[in-house]
Design an enzyme around this catalytic site. Structure first.
Site: not given
Length: 356
Positions: A236, A274, A276
């Site tokens: 991340s 992930s 983000d």
């Protein structure tokens, strides 16, 4: 060996000049504080974690809010406070970053700090929206140990400063990994003149994504890593953007979207797992907590979206996010974590187009 920043290697990103410190703190009033927890416990557990705090200005942020926006590149994350931010476009607390399991403790610590500052919260006025972001540092850190406590959040806020700030293995970046190497905290800024005015865009990242095979060096070509890599979670990144340009909350959300381009330049493709997340704010205006007398109008002016001006700010954002990520790698040092795991510092010749 002392670790250096990307520009110390002779590599520049983009066509705009940096601010004085090439940091998010180049935006006047913005401050950053860290608490770093790095320790090997008697029971064999290794602690590699921490807290970072970004303050939009040095005064009482609850009493004098700033306009903000947020953008989710990929939503595999556990942030606090971004829903209200997206709804109202206001930031009324310091922005805190930490590891995934420490979000509750850091939220409590930030809340206690704001309650101490503002006795009227929850009594004679409403509640407060605390903003906390996270990345998973469990590869190096004993994340199950819940070593971050509420007082660490307050400590990070109170230690915040302007000027040169620490990068690499500090604060929330202490236990992070990036592109198969040691990641962490990174920052950068860009400055440009717009007629008679000068505006700055700054970024602050906690990098924790990708494998060696994903890395795209900022200079030259690099043959993709052929070694077998350990299977890892998708990782991340938390990206905080600040500017002194007079942008409204909608424009700040547009600015936040452009961070994804800087992220992708380094090798990220926002994998399934992930998280983000981008948070952006402007220091150009402060919004008082109390409503003004009738009529309830606040006379603010914002940049006109005439194409060139806003596009240049977008370009500055992309460049500063990319360089912040490289700085997080450049400044990070080799770190030993839990279970004897080690994350090596990135060799500089990789960034120069080598294959080491």
């Amino acid at each position: 060996m002392t670790r250096v920043r990307l520009r110390d290697l002779g590599i520049t990103i983009g066509r705009y000049k940096t601010g004085t410190h090439n940091s998010i703190t180049d935006i006047p009033g913005v401050m950053v504080g860290h608490v770093t927890l790095s320790d090997k416990k008697e029971n064999g557990c290794t602690v590699q974690t921490g807290v970072s705090a970004i303050l939009p200005h040095p005064d009482n942020v609850f009493r004098e809010k700033v306009l903000g926006g947020a953008y989710v590149i990929n939503g595999f994350g556990k942030t606090v406070g971004t829903i209200q931010l997206q709804e109202l476009g206001l930031i009324e607390s310091p922005i805190l970053l930490t590891n995934t399991f420490s979000v509750p403790a850091v939220s409590e610590g930030t809340l206690r700090h704001l309650l101490h500052q503002n006795p009227q919260i929850g009594d004679t006025t409403g509640t407060v929206n605390v903003i906390v972001g996270e990345c998973n540092d469990g590869y190096l850190n004993d994340i199950r140990g819940l070593h971050v406590k509420p007082h660490h959040a307050r400590q990070a806020i109170l230690s915040a400063k302007s000027g040169v700030i620490e990068e690499g293995c500090v604060g929330a970046g202490t236990g992070m990994s990036c592109l198969g190497f040691k990641g962490g905290v990174g920052t950068s800024s860009r400055v440009a003149s717009f007629g008679t005015e000068q505006f700055t865009v700054g970024a602050f990242v906690v990098s924790n994504f990708g494998l060696k095979k994903d890395l795209r060096p900022p200079r030259g070509d690099w043959t993709s890593c052929s070694e077998q890599e350990e299977k890892m979670p998708d990782g991340s990144i938390m990206i905080i953007l600040a500017t002194n340009a007079p942008l409204n909350e909608r424009q700040l959300s547009r600015l936040a979207k452009r961070a994804s381009f800087g992220l992708s330049r380094t090798g990220s493709y926002a994998a399934h797992g992930s998280g983000d997340i981008v948070i952006a704010f402007s220091t150009a205006h402060r919004i008082p907590h109390e409503s003004p007398p009738h009529p309830k109008r606040i006379p603010f002016t914002f940049l006109r979206e005439d194409g060139d001006t806003i596009s240049r700010l977008f370009e500055m954002t992309v460049d500063t996010v990319e360089e912040s990520i490289w700085n997080s790698l450049c400044k990070a040092t080799t770190t030993e974590g839990i279970h004897g795991r080690v994350r090596e510092a990135i060799p500089y010749d990789m960034l120069l187009g080598g294959t080491s």
